[in-house]
Design a protein around this motif. Structure first.
Motif, PDB file in Angstrom:
ATOM      1  N   PHE A 115      -8.139   2.434   0.612  1.00  0.00           N
ATOM      2  CA  PHE A 115      -6.997   1.662   1.123  1.00  0.00           C
ATOM      3  C   PHE A 115      -7.384   0.979   2.445  1.00  0.00           C
ATOM      4  O   PHE A 115      -7.026  -0.169   2.702  1.00  0.00           O
ATOM      5  CB  PHE A 115      -5.775   2.560   1.347  1.00  0.00           C
ATOM      6  CG  PHE A 115      -4.993   2.844   0.086  1.00  0.00           C
ATOM      7  CD1 PHE A 115      -4.656   1.821  -0.802  1.00  0.00           C
ATOM      8  CD2 PHE A 115      -4.578   4.137  -0.215  1.00  0.00           C
ATOM      9  CE1 PHE A 115      -3.929   2.080  -1.959  1.00  0.00           C
ATOM     10  CE2 PHE A 115      -3.846   4.404  -1.377  1.00  0.00           C
ATOM     11  CZ  PHE A 115      -3.527   3.379  -2.247  1.00  0.00           C
ATOM     12  N   SER A 148      -5.313   8.001  -5.845  1.00  0.00           N
ATOM     13  CA  SER A 148      -4.033   8.590  -5.434  1.00  0.00           C
ATOM     14  C   SER A 148      -3.332   9.283  -6.596  1.00  0.00           C
ATOM     15  O   SER A 148      -2.429  10.086  -6.394  1.00  0.00           O
ATOM     16  CB  SER A 148      -3.085   7.504  -4.905  1.00  0.00           C
ATOM     17  OG  SER A 148      -3.646   6.848  -3.828  1.00  0.00           O
ATOM     18  N   ASP A 149      -3.705   8.916  -7.818  1.00  0.00           N
ATOM     19  CA  ASP A 149      -3.103   9.492  -9.016  1.00  0.00           C
ATOM     20  C   ASP A 149      -3.225  11.029  -8.975  1.00  0.00           C
ATOM     21  O   ASP A 149      -4.290  11.545  -8.664  1.00  0.00           O
ATOM     22  CB  ASP A 149      -3.863   8.924 -10.232  1.00  0.00           C
ATOM     23  CG  ASP A 149      -3.196   9.271 -11.551  1.00  0.00           C
ATOM     24  OD1 ASP A 149      -2.479  10.297 -11.590  1.00  0.00           O
ATOM     25  OD2 ASP A 149      -3.409   8.541 -12.525  1.00  0.00           O
ATOM     26  N   TYR A 150      -2.128  11.734  -9.307  1.00  0.00           N
ATOM     27  CA  TYR A 150      -2.190  13.210  -9.239  1.00  0.00           C
ATOM     28  C   TYR A 150      -3.209  13.794 -10.200  1.00  0.00           C
ATOM     29  O   TYR A 150      -3.699  14.901 -10.018  1.00  0.00           O
ATOM     30  CB  TYR A 150      -0.792  13.825  -9.490  1.00  0.00           C
ATOM     31  CG  TYR A 150      -0.369  13.825 -10.940  1.00  0.00           C
ATOM     32  CD1 TYR A 150      -0.674  14.900 -11.781  1.00  0.00           C
ATOM     33  CD2 TYR A 150       0.305  12.731 -11.481  1.00  0.00           C
ATOM     34  CE1 TYR A 150      -0.306  14.892 -13.117  1.00  0.00           C
ATOM     35  CE2 TYR A 150       0.682  12.720 -12.814  1.00  0.00           C
ATOM     36  CZ  TYR A 150       0.365  13.800 -13.626  1.00  0.00           C
ATOM     37  OH  TYR A 150       0.722  13.780 -14.950  1.00  0.00           O
ATOM     38  N   ALA A 165      -5.470   3.113  -5.426  1.00  0.00           N
ATOM     39  CA  ALA A 165      -4.425   3.522  -6.358  1.00  0.00           C
ATOM     40  C   ALA A 165      -4.951   4.574  -7.333  1.00  0.00           C
ATOM     41  O   ALA A 165      -4.304   5.590  -7.587  1.00  0.00           O
ATOM     42  CB  ALA A 165      -3.894   2.313  -7.130  1.00  0.00           C
ATOM     43  N   ARG A 194       1.462   5.800 -11.862  1.00  0.00           N
ATOM     44  CA  ARG A 194       0.175   5.164 -11.607  1.00  0.00           C
ATOM     45  C   ARG A 194       0.422   3.672 -11.459  1.00  0.00           C
ATOM     46  O   ARG A 194       1.202   3.091 -12.205  1.00  0.00           O
ATOM     47  CB  ARG A 194      -0.743   5.429 -12.803  1.00  0.00           C
ATOM     48  CG  ARG A 194      -2.191   5.340 -12.475  1.00  0.00           C
ATOM     49  CD  ARG A 194      -3.047   5.562 -13.700  1.00  0.00           C
ATOM     50  NE  ARG A 194      -4.247   4.769 -13.537  1.00  0.00           N
ATOM     51  CZ  ARG A 194      -5.312   5.211 -12.858  1.00  0.00           C
ATOM     52  NH1 ARG A 194      -5.351   6.402 -12.382  1.00  0.00           N
ATOM     53  NH2 ARG A 194      -6.360   4.422 -12.696  1.00  0.00           N
ATOM     54  N   MET A 195      -0.234   3.069 -10.505  1.00  0.00           N
ATOM     55  CA  MET A 195      -0.020   1.645 -10.274  1.00  0.00           C
ATOM     56  C   MET A 195      -0.567   0.820 -11.432  1.00  0.00           C
ATOM     57  O   MET A 195      -1.638   1.103 -11.956  1.00  0.00           O
ATOM     58  CB  MET A 195      -0.691   1.229  -8.958  1.00  0.00           C
ATOM     59  CG  MET A 195      -0.543  -0.236  -8.617  1.00  0.00           C
ATOM     60  SD  MET A 195       1.190  -0.767  -8.641  1.00  0.00           S
ATOM     61  CE  MET A 195       1.006  -2.529  -8.772  1.00  0.00           C
ATOM     62  N   LEU A 208      -7.956  -2.039  -3.380  1.00  0.00           N
ATOM     63  CA  LEU A 208      -6.579  -1.558  -3.541  1.00  0.00           C
ATOM     64  C   LEU A 208      -6.457  -0.775  -4.856  1.00  0.00           C
ATOM     65  O   LEU A 208      -5.822   0.284  -4.912  1.00  0.00           O
ATOM     66  CB  LEU A 208      -5.628  -2.761  -3.540  1.00  0.00           C
ATOM     67  CG  LEU A 208      -4.167  -2.511  -3.199  1.00  0.00           C
ATOM     68  CD1 LEU A 208      -4.031  -1.865  -1.840  1.00  0.00           C
ATOM     69  CD2 LEU A 208      -3.372  -3.817  -3.234  1.00  0.00           C
ATOM     70  N   ILE A 239       2.330   1.870  -3.405  1.00  0.00           N
ATOM     71  CA  ILE A 239       1.354   2.430  -4.349  1.00  0.00           C
ATOM     72  C   ILE A 239       1.241   3.938  -4.113  1.00  0.00           C
ATOM     73  O   ILE A 239       1.234   4.738  -5.051  1.00  0.00           O
ATOM     74  CB  ILE A 239      -0.032   1.761  -4.191  1.00  0.00           C
ATOM     75  CG1 ILE A 239       0.036   0.292  -4.615  1.00  0.00           C
ATOM     76  CG2 ILE A 239      -1.077   2.499  -5.019  1.00  0.00           C
ATOM     77  CD1 ILE A 239      -1.250  -0.476  -4.384  1.00  0.00           C
ATOM     78  N   LYS A 240       1.190   4.322  -2.828  1.00  0.00           N
ATOM     79  CA  LYS A 240       1.113   5.751  -2.513  1.00  0.00           C
ATOM     80  C   LYS A 240       2.367   6.464  -3.005  1.00  0.00           C
ATOM     81  O   LYS A 240       2.302   7.583  -3.513  1.00  0.00           O
ATOM     82  CB  LYS A 240       0.982   5.958  -0.993  1.00  0.00           C
ATOM     83  CG  LYS A 240      -0.353   5.544  -0.421  1.00  0.00           C
ATOM     84  CD  LYS A 240      -0.375   5.818   1.079  1.00  0.00           C
ATOM     85  CE  LYS A 240      -1.614   5.244   1.735  1.00  0.00           C
ATOM     86  NZ  LYS A 240      -1.484   5.201   3.199  1.00  0.00           N
ATOM     87  N   SER A 286       2.297   7.060  -6.720  1.00  0.00           N
ATOM     88  CA  SER A 286       1.427   8.201  -7.042  1.00  0.00           C
ATOM     89  C   SER A 286       2.082   9.515  -6.650  1.00  0.00           C
ATOM     90  O   SER A 286       1.892  10.528  -7.315  1.00  0.00           O
ATOM     91  CB  SER A 286       0.090   8.130  -6.327  1.00  0.00           C
ATOM     92  OG  SER A 286      -0.246   6.839  -6.006  1.00  0.00           O
ATOM     93  N   ILE A 336       0.837  -1.205   0.000  1.00  0.00           N
ATOM     94  CA  ILE A 336       0.000   0.000   0.000  1.00  0.00           C
ATOM     95  C   ILE A 336       0.873   1.257   0.000  1.00  0.00           C
ATOM     96  O   ILE A 336       0.637   2.201  -0.761  1.00  0.00           O
ATOM     97  CB  ILE A 336      -0.965   0.000   1.209  1.00  0.00           C
ATOM     98  CG1 ILE A 336      -1.965  -1.154   1.054  1.00  0.00           C
ATOM     99  CG2 ILE A 336      -1.703   1.331   1.327  1.00  0.00           C
ATOM    100  CD1 ILE A 336      -2.967  -1.270   2.189  1.00  0.00           C
TER     101      ILE A 336
END
Lengths: 226, 209
Positions: free
Chosen positions: B81, B67-69, B64, A118-119, B60, A109-110, A113, A106
């Motif tokens: 999460f 979280s992407d900008y 993700a 991007r995951m 999950l 993944i953060k 970003s 986790i």
């Protein structure tokens, strides 16, 4: 109309003045501010910089490796929690590794970003088939420790690979922030767990060569519970 | 000379055999009547463990995505999460339950797969993801009910205890969780009715606090 033209000229003027510093984002924003159509108004303000593109794919694979390893440790832990094995210490040790891998996945993944990536859950490391894919997780105590040690080393190796990719100063992938992240979040802790597991195998090897391995394993497990 | 060699070899053999580790213990013979779970029920619980892990991967992927900008909804990401880890905890709770009942003594290696791939990885909006989450929870609830059915309808053995555990702990959490998501969809929807960009922005900050 005149005001509009004046404004846009001003915007473009500022844009060119700043171009050297914020080439893409500022220009695209400035353009979007004066644009009348939405399609022309696209802005390009990415969070990517430095060498992230060089290590992104390995970071994505590293996430998926963490998830897979967390499942493997969970299975190993489960085996020690059945009524016949009944080794609460081994269960606890292995469950700890499983939780750690999951939480690291986790956090990774953060981190991806954070660095503008991007995951991608389909990016998977190719495991050595004979070594990793036909493993049965029901092992005896010392085999389990050996397997855990191998996994930890393998994961440390992956982290080192990412680190080395980001450390070449002469190519585009140089990225001190990635180096700092790998060192702080992985390198130190991996060295510790590898040393701990290697120490455990040394102890068990000696104990299992003694006259009463059952009693030795019982006492060793009691120690792991603390 | 020959006898010397033989003695030396013998000594070596003894040294080698005493140096070898004794790694395995022989299993004990013990009564088995206490193990009363039925195979069909056990299989169903095992299947449910996979379902919970699948759900955790789906959450999950949601975490993700947000979280992407380019999406930048840290509140939504945080919530998803957390849900991912909760689903994983559910899987572990089911494993612990089977172990408590004497199951999983063998064939542990096939219990979970190496990889569960999320079904979706992008969402058009926070609202879209919340709706997907509610649908996902509803399907998990239904699957838990299916486990209950199999485990209590067995003619030979009604597994009262497992069924009580599933209804008391799992279904309880499912229904409360579903109500929470439904409430969120509703609040977010109202906030977005006139100010969609602002509504989602503010609601994300609310989720973060």
């Amino acid at each position: 109309m005149k005001v509009f033209v004046a404004l846009s000229v001003l915007c473009v003027a500022i844009a060119t003045a700043q171009a050297e510093y914020n080439q893409y984002c500022y220009q695209s924003v400035a353009k979007a501010c004066v644009s009348t159509s939405k399609s022309e108004g696209k802005i390009d303000c990415s969070a990517r910089y430095g060498g992230i593109d060089g290590v992104l794919s390995d970071l994505q694979k590293y996430v998926n490796t963490h998830i897979t390893r967390s499942y493997e440790f969970l299975l190993m832990s489960t085996h020690y929690a059945n009524y016949e094995k009944n080794r609460a210490g081994f269960e606890k040790l292995l469950r700890g590794y499983s939780d750690e891998k999951w939480n690291n996945a986790i956090e990774l993944i953060k981190y991806i970003s954070k660095r503008g990536g991007r995951m991608d859950f389909n990016k998977v490391k190719l495991f050595n088939k004979t070594e990793d894919y036909n493993v049965v997780y029901e092992m005896n105590e010392i085999e389990t420790l050996a397997m855990a040690l191998d996994i930890e080393k393998d994961m440390a190796h992956d982290a080192n690979k990412i680190h080395s990719e980001a450390s070449h100063k002469n190519n585009d992938h140089y990225d001190p922030e990635v180096l700092q992240y790998i060192e702080e979040e992985f390198a130190e802790r991996q060295a510790e767990s590898i040393r701990t597991l290697a120490g455990h195998t040394t102890d068990l090897k000696k104990l299992l060569s003694g006259p009463d391995s059952s009693l030795a394993l019982y006492l060793f497990d009691e120690m792991l519970q603390k | 000379m020959k006898s010397m060699l033989a003695i030396a070899l013998f000594a070596c053999a003894i040294a080698a055999s005493s140096a070898a580790m004794q790694c395995n213990q022989t299993p004990l013979d013990m009564p088995m009547q206490w193990k009363d779970m039925q195979e069909s029920c056990v299989d169903k619980v095992k299947q449910q463990i996979g379902e919970e892990l699948k759900a955790s991967m789906q959450y999950l992927a949601m975490g993700a995505h947000f979280s992407d900008y380019q999406i930048n909804r840290p509140g939504f990401a945080k919530m998803f999460f957390e849900s991912a880890s909760e689903e994983r905890d559910h899987a572990i709770k089911l494993i612990s339950y089977l172990l408590m009942r004497g199951e999983l003594r063998q064939d542990v290696s096939n219990l979970i797969k190496k990889k569960y791939t999320p079904a979706a990885t992008t969402w058009a909006s926070g609202m879209e993801a919340l709706k997907d989450a509610l649908a996902l929870e509803a399907s998990v609830t239904k699957k838990i009910r299916d486990v209950v059915k199999v485990c209590e309808d067995d003619e030979r053995f009604n597994d009262y205890h497992l069924v009580d555990y599933l209804t008391g702990e799992f279904l309880e959490e499912q229904y409360k969780g579903q109500r929470e998501i439904a409430g969120r969809i509703s609040t977010l929807g109202k906030m977005m009715s006139k100010h969609s960009a602002l509504g989602e922005f503010l609601y994300d900050k609310k989720l973060l606090s």
